[in-house]
Design an enzyme around this catalytic site. Structure first.
Site, PDB file in Angstrom:
ATOM      1  NE  ARG A 205     -28.315   0.659 -31.142  1.00 36.48           N
ATOM      2  CZ  ARG A 205     -29.011   0.046 -30.183  1.00 36.48           C
ATOM      3  NH1 ARG A 205     -29.969   0.687 -29.558  1.00 36.48           N
ATOM      4  NH2 ARG A 205     -28.754  -1.194 -29.865  1.00 36.48           N
TER       5      ARG A 205
ATOM      6  CE1 TYR B  34     -11.647  -1.155  -7.074  1.00 36.76           C
ATOM      7  CE2 TYR B  34     -10.168   0.510  -7.967  1.00 36.76           C
ATOM      8  CZ  TYR B  34     -10.419  -0.506  -7.072  1.00 36.76           C
ATOM      9  OH  TYR B  34      -9.455  -0.881  -6.183  1.00 36.76           O
TER      10      TYR B  34
ATOM     11  NE  ARG C 255     -11.530  -1.316   5.034  1.00 37.84           N
ATOM     12  CZ  ARG C 255     -11.092  -1.468   3.778  1.00 37.84           C
ATOM     13  NH1 ARG C 255     -11.824  -1.138   2.742  1.00 37.84           N
ATOM     14  NH2 ARG C 255      -9.905  -1.987   3.575  1.00 37.84           N
TER      15      ARG C 255
ATOM     16  CE  LYS D 123     -10.903  -3.757  -4.714  1.00 33.42           C
ATOM     17  NZ  LYS D 123      -9.617  -3.082  -4.592  1.00 33.42           N
TER      18      LYS D 123
ATOM     19  CD  GLU E  55     -10.816  -5.750  -2.151  1.00 30.70           C
ATOM     20  OE1 GLU E  55     -10.051  -6.476  -2.805  1.00 30.70           O
ATOM     21  OE2 GLU E  55     -10.470  -4.643  -1.710  1.00 30.70           O
ATOM     22  CG  ASP E  56     -13.143  -3.439   0.830  1.00 28.12           C
ATOM     23  OD1 ASP E  56     -11.897  -3.410   0.809  1.00 28.12           O
ATOM     24  OD2 ASP E  56     -13.832  -2.655   0.187  1.00 28.12           O
TER      25      ASP E  56
ATOM     26  CG  ASP F 200      -6.931  -5.886  -3.260  1.00 35.63           C
ATOM     27  OD1 ASP F 200      -5.802  -5.732  -3.754  1.00 35.63           O
ATOM     28  OD2 ASP F 200      -7.894  -5.144  -3.516  1.00 35.63           O
ATOM     29  CG  ASP F 201      -8.734  -4.321   1.505  1.00 35.94           C
ATOM     30  OD1 ASP F 201      -8.914  -3.302   0.831  1.00 35.94           O
ATOM     31  OD2 ASP F 201      -9.535  -5.276   1.537  1.00 35.94           O
TER      32      ASP F 201
ATOM     33  CB  ALA G  41      -2.810   1.456  13.094  1.00 39.69           C
TER      34      ALA G  41
ATOM     35  CG  ASN H 287     -10.132   4.395  -2.160  1.00 34.46           C
ATOM     36  OD1 ASN H 287      -9.752   5.357  -2.782  1.00 34.46           O
ATOM     37  ND2 ASN H 287      -9.442   3.248  -2.109  1.00 34.46           N
TER      38      ASN H 287
ATOM     39  CG  ASN I 192      -7.174   1.829  -6.076  1.00 33.58           C
ATOM     40  OD1 ASN I 192      -7.246   0.604  -6.181  1.00 33.58           O
ATOM     41  ND2 ASN I 192      -8.129   2.546  -5.533  1.00 33.58           N
TER      42      ASN I 192
HETATM   43  N1  LIG Z   1      -5.751   3.188  -1.997  1.00 40.27           N
HETATM   44  C1  LIG Z   1      -5.913   1.901  -1.851  1.00 40.27           C
HETATM   45  O1  LIG Z   1      -5.526   1.096  -2.709  1.00 40.27           O
HETATM   46  C2  LIG Z   1      -6.554   1.366  -0.630  1.00 40.27           C
HETATM   47  C3  LIG Z   1      -7.190   2.184   0.253  1.00 40.27           C
HETATM   48  N2  LIG Z   1      -7.781   1.658   1.361  1.00 40.27           N
HETATM   49  C4  LIG Z   1      -8.480   2.569   2.234  1.00 40.27           C
HETATM   50  O2  LIG Z   1      -7.880   2.589   3.488  1.00 40.27           O
HETATM   51  C5  LIG Z   1      -8.838   2.964   4.455  1.00 40.27           C
HETATM   52  C6  LIG Z   1      -8.621   2.137   5.701  1.00 40.27           C
HETATM   53  O3  LIG Z   1      -8.827   0.770   5.475  1.00 40.27           O
HETATM   54  P1  LIG Z   1      -8.563  -0.277   6.681  1.00 40.27           P
HETATM   55  O4  LIG Z   1      -7.165  -0.169   7.135  1.00 40.27           O
HETATM   56  O5  LIG Z   1      -8.994  -1.613   6.272  1.00 40.27           O
HETATM   57  O6  LIG Z   1      -9.608   0.307   7.727  1.00 40.27           O
HETATM   58  P2  LIG Z   1      -9.653   0.258   9.305  1.00 40.27           P
HETATM   59  O7  LIG Z   1     -10.953   0.828   9.687  1.00 40.27           O
HETATM   60  O8  LIG Z   1      -9.283  -1.084   9.791  1.00 40.27           O
HETATM   61  O9  LIG Z   1      -8.483   1.230   9.746  1.00 40.27           O
HETATM   62  C7  LIG Z   1      -8.600   2.608   9.886  1.00 40.27           C
HETATM   63  C8  LIG Z   1      -7.495   3.058  10.804  1.00 40.27           C
HETATM   64  O10 LIG Z   1      -7.518   4.483  10.820  1.00 40.27           O
HETATM   65  C9  LIG Z   1      -7.410   4.891  12.161  1.00 40.27           C
HETATM   66  N3  LIG Z   1      -8.001   6.216  12.342  1.00 40.27           N
HETATM   67  C10 LIG Z   1      -9.299   6.540  12.517  1.00 40.27           C
HETATM   68  N4  LIG Z   1      -9.412   7.848  12.790  1.00 40.27           N
HETATM   69  C11 LIG Z   1      -8.165   8.363  12.754  1.00 40.27           C
HETATM   70  C12 LIG Z   1      -7.640   9.647  12.986  1.00 40.27           C
HETATM   71  N5  LIG Z   1      -8.426  10.678  13.284  1.00 40.27           N
HETATM   72  N6  LIG Z   1      -6.294   9.824  12.883  1.00 40.27           N
HETATM   73  C13 LIG Z   1      -5.475   8.774  12.576  1.00 40.27           C
HETATM   74  N7  LIG Z   1      -5.928   7.527  12.366  1.00 40.27           N
HETATM   75  C14 LIG Z   1      -7.265   7.332  12.462  1.00 40.27           C
HETATM   76  C15 LIG Z   1      -8.133   3.827  12.961  1.00 40.27           C
HETATM   77  O11 LIG Z   1      -7.746   3.847  14.327  1.00 40.27           O
HETATM   78  C16 LIG Z   1      -7.629   2.585  12.248  1.00 40.27           C
HETATM   79  O12 LIG Z   1      -6.380   2.211  12.741  1.00 40.27           O
HETATM   80  C17 LIG Z   1     -10.196   2.827   3.793  1.00 40.27           C
HETATM   81  O13 LIG Z   1     -10.697   4.114   3.500  1.00 40.27           O
HETATM   82  C18 LIG Z   1      -9.904   2.140   2.492  1.00 40.27           C
HETATM   83  O14 LIG Z   1     -10.733   2.576   1.455  1.00 40.27           O
HETATM   84  C19 LIG Z   1      -7.719   0.334   1.666  1.00 40.27           C
HETATM   85  C20 LIG Z   1      -7.102  -0.520   0.804  1.00 40.27           C
HETATM   86  C21 LIG Z   1      -6.521  -0.072  -0.425  1.00 40.27           C
HETATM   87  C1  LIG Z   2      -9.094   0.125  -2.970  1.00 40.30           C
HETATM   88  C2  LIG Z   2      -9.505  -0.728  -1.888  1.00 40.30           C
HETATM   89  O1  LIG Z   2      -9.286  -1.926  -1.928  1.00 40.30           O
HETATM   90  C3  LIG Z   2     -10.144  -0.152  -0.742  1.00 40.30           C
HETATM   91  O2  LIG Z   2     -10.300   1.054  -0.659  1.00 40.30           O
HETATM   92  O3  LIG Z   2     -10.521  -0.933   0.141  1.00 40.30           O
HETATM   93 MG   LIG Z   3     -10.399  -2.988  -0.506  1.00 45.03          MG
END
Ligand SMILES: NC(=O)C1=CN([C@@H]2O[C@H](COP(=O)(O)OP(=O)(O)OC[C@H]3O[C@@H](n4cnc5c(N)ncnc54)[C@H](O)[C@@H]3O)[C@@H](O)[C@H]2O)C=CC1
Ligand SMILES: CC(=O)C(=O)O
Ligand SMILES: [Mg+2]
Length: 628
Positions: free
Chosen positions: A93, A148, A201, A219, A290-291, A313-314, A350, A469, A514
């Protein structure tokens, strides 16, 4: 093998039987006002409420599935329509209603349509948890992207408007000095898993303040669906220390503290107080961070990881998933995993995620090369890290202390025809990497120019990991990767993309890279081992288990991560690997009546059985009323 342990192995089936009996006994003994049986659904659950109070409690509500005898027993007769439905009829349903939405969405999937699905599922979550998790688990491929990433991101962005009923706990800067007592406001006697965020973040969407609680909820949905953590023992937590998001600060309808984020010692004191409070009430709980913004992610991990049962986790979950995918990318080239240390890898981003990945991947290479000094040097030289300011070298002014050990020597850069701050496209052109991995949160960063440069990769099968993401923040789409770099690409992304039709009957596989493939198993394995901390070894075996899960024939086709439909199976295996490693490292203190010594005696098969038997399943228990 000692006589004793060989005898143990010989009688493993009787031990599994014993395990099952013991676990059933544990369930009975542990029954409290909130718990209910799992697998069989035949053991009654004692409840201390009746009538409308039951219907309004999502932990116990069965809606139209209450049998007539139960309706009598719980004073429900007349409060529900007379037709008693089976749980399957209820789901049918519900699904008719949900699918009607699909039929109405003539333009195909769109954001409002996805958000409408999120709202319908969220309402079910509020009404009837058992049914919610049954729907989620039975349709995980379809609904994981709703509860998610990517849709949870949209839900967080709109949370102040979407908020109807509270879920989880909110600790705020104004609660300083109160946390130790307010933690007792949570109704469950036992909590196994907390996911906490400060909203700093959220995915790649930046600072969403209090609205970030949606990610902790999402999560934990996966903890229930994938790891079988009992939904009555999970707790999403938001620590509201303010927000630096100017839009939210000005929005009169924002639900959080409208002040700038706390910083420095003040910030730390809030998180310290929270940790002390939750570990005082629930000494065995596991806390997943997380985040958090990267500047706090690393600091808090260092601050707590040797004292509390916690992980980030990140930083750590993502690292393990990426390493498993990178090993898959090596195998996809027809090479053995041991060739991993020869891969040249360019990482864009980075932050907590990017540096976590490079750190873990370097360690894996180093181990493969023999763990000595030259192995360390060799592993270091395979990575090129680019952030918002370009290539990171030792010449970087005011370099982020967390990034120092990832900076390239200036001579190495020059030798490669590069310099401090070189652009991503230059780095790709010069390095000709085997892998280009994005954790930058910048949608479209892997532009046509960058992807064109990847055509120069020296790999027979270049890999593109667009891991940011949600979907709009992915560094490129699967379509772009295959159409620009070529049919032979190995592609993975943080949020799901559809496979690409390459023509000639060929498919370009879109893998989802992921951390969801690891964090549920890390949490469950830690819980069941009773390890006091989460060691590097436990994280390492989790990543290896994920890598080993993929079959050779799939990997050769470019399928480097499992389908999400296998998430419960992969989580069971990851959790078992984590338990085994905790035992090996002598960290396992046991869980409930399975003490550390008993755990030491279990064979591999018995550990898997132990894990499976402790996983919750969405089955209605029989409810029996007892006065408080
Ligand atoms: N696929 C997955 O399982 C996961 C994905 N993520 C994703 O990773 C991303 C980043 O997360 P965080 O590291 O915590 O964020 P953050 O904001 O700390 O890091 C972002 C990094 O990207 C760099 N950046 C920004 N503009 C840029 C450019 N034009 N060229 C190269 N580098 C550049 C920044 O200087 C910084 O070092 C988020 O979108 C998050 O969703 C995070 C955890 C898990
Ligand atoms: C998947 C995850 O943990 C993130 O994008 O922050
Ligand atoms: Mg995360």
């Amino acid at each position: 093998m000692s006589n004793f342990s060989s005898q143990l192995r010989l009688s493993s089936s009787s031990i599994i039987k014993r395990l099952k009996q013991r676990m059933t006994m544990t369930t009975t003994m542990m029954i409290d006002r909130r718990s209910f049986t799992t697998a069989e659904g035949s053991r009654p659950t004692i409840v201390h409420k009746r009538s409308l109070d039951i219907l309004h409690d999502p932990w116990f509500n069965k809606g139209t599935a209450f049998s007539m005898t139960e309706r009598d027993r719980l004073d429900l007769r007349g409060l529900l329509p007379p037709n008693v439905m089976t749980s399957q009829q209820q789901i049918d349903r519900f699904m008719v209603d949900l699918k009607r939405l699909e039929a109405q969405a003539r333009d195909g999937p769109s954001e409002p349509y996805a958000l409408a699905k999120w709202r319908i599922l969220n309402r079910l979550h509020d009404r009837n948890e058992t049914m919610y998790y049954k729907v989620l688990m039975d349709n995980i491929e379809e609904y994981a992207p709703i509860v998610y990433t990517p849709t949870v991101g949209l839900a967080c962005q709109n949370y102040s408007g979407l908020f109807r009923r509270p879920r989880g706990m909110y600790f705020s800067a104004t609660d300083r000095g109160e946390m130790m007592s307010m933690v007792y406001n949570w109704p469950a006697e036992q909590v196994d898993m907390i996911v906490v965020t400060d909203g700093g973040r959220i995915l790649g969407l930046g600072d969403l303040g209090v609205q970030g609680i949606g990610i902790a909820i999402g999560k934990l949905d996966l903890y229930v669906a994938a790891a079988g953590i009992n939904p009555q023992r999970v707790l999403p937590v938001m620590i509201d220390v303010g927000t630096n998001n100017e839009k939210l600060l000005k929005n009169p309808l924002y639900l959080g503290l409208q002040e700038h984020r706390l910083d420095g010692e003040e910030y730390l004191s809030v998180i310290d107080e929270f940790m002390e409070a939750v570990f005082t009430r629930w000494p065995h709980v596991i806390v997943q961070f997380e985040d958090f913004q990267s500047k706090w992610a690393f600091k808090l991990l260092q601050r707590y990881r040797d004292t509390y049962r916690m992980f980030n986790d990140d930083v750590q979950g993502t690292a393990g998933v990426a390493v498993a995918g990178l090993l898959g990318a090596v195998r996809a080239q027809g090479k053995p995993m041991i060739d991993f240390p020869k891969q040249k890898i360019v990482v864009a981003g980075a932050g907590s995620a990017g540096l976590g990945v490079v750190n873990a991947a370097r360690k894996t290479m180093k181990r493969m090369l023999g763990n000595n000094e030259s192995a360390c040097e060799s592993a270091r030289s395979q990575f090129w890290v680019v952030d918002a300011k370009g290539l990171i070298t030792e010449e970087r002014e005011n370099i982020d202390p967390d990034a120092v050990s990832f900076a390239r020597k200036i001579k190495e850069a020059e030798h490669q025809g590069l310099r401090e701050g070189a652009s991503l496209v230059e780095v790709v052109q010069q390095v000709k990497p085997d892998v280009l991995l994005g954790l930058s949160a910048v949608g479209g960063l892997f532009s046509t120019e960058v992807l064109e440069a990847m055509k120069g990769s020296t790999s027979t099968r270049p890999a593109i990991f667009a891991m940011s993401n949600p979907t709009q923040n992915a560094e490129c789409t699967s379509e772009e990767a295959f159409s620009i770099v070529g049919d032979n690409v190995v592609f993975a992304s943080g949020s799901p993309f559809k496979d690409v039709n390459l023509g000639n009957g060929q498919i370009g596989h879109s893998n989802q890279g992921n951390n969801m493939y690891l964090f549920p198993g890390i949490g469950l394995g830690t819980l069941l081992s009773g390890s006091r901390i989460i060691s590097d070894g436990m994280l390492q075996v989790a990543a290896e288990c994920l890598a080993a899960y993929m079959k050779e024939e799939d990997v050769l086709q470019g399928i480097i991560y499992p389908s999400i439909s296998c998430i419960r199976d992969i989580t069971t295996k990851v959790a078992a690997a984590v338990v085994k490693e905790a035992i090996r490292e002598d960290l396992a203190e046991g869980y409930r009546d399975m003490d550390g010594r008993e755990l030491q005696k279990l064979s591999e098969e018995e550990i898997v059985a132990y894990v499976k038997n402790n996983m919750w399943n969405p089955v209605y228990p029989t409810l029996v009323y007892k006065r408080d």
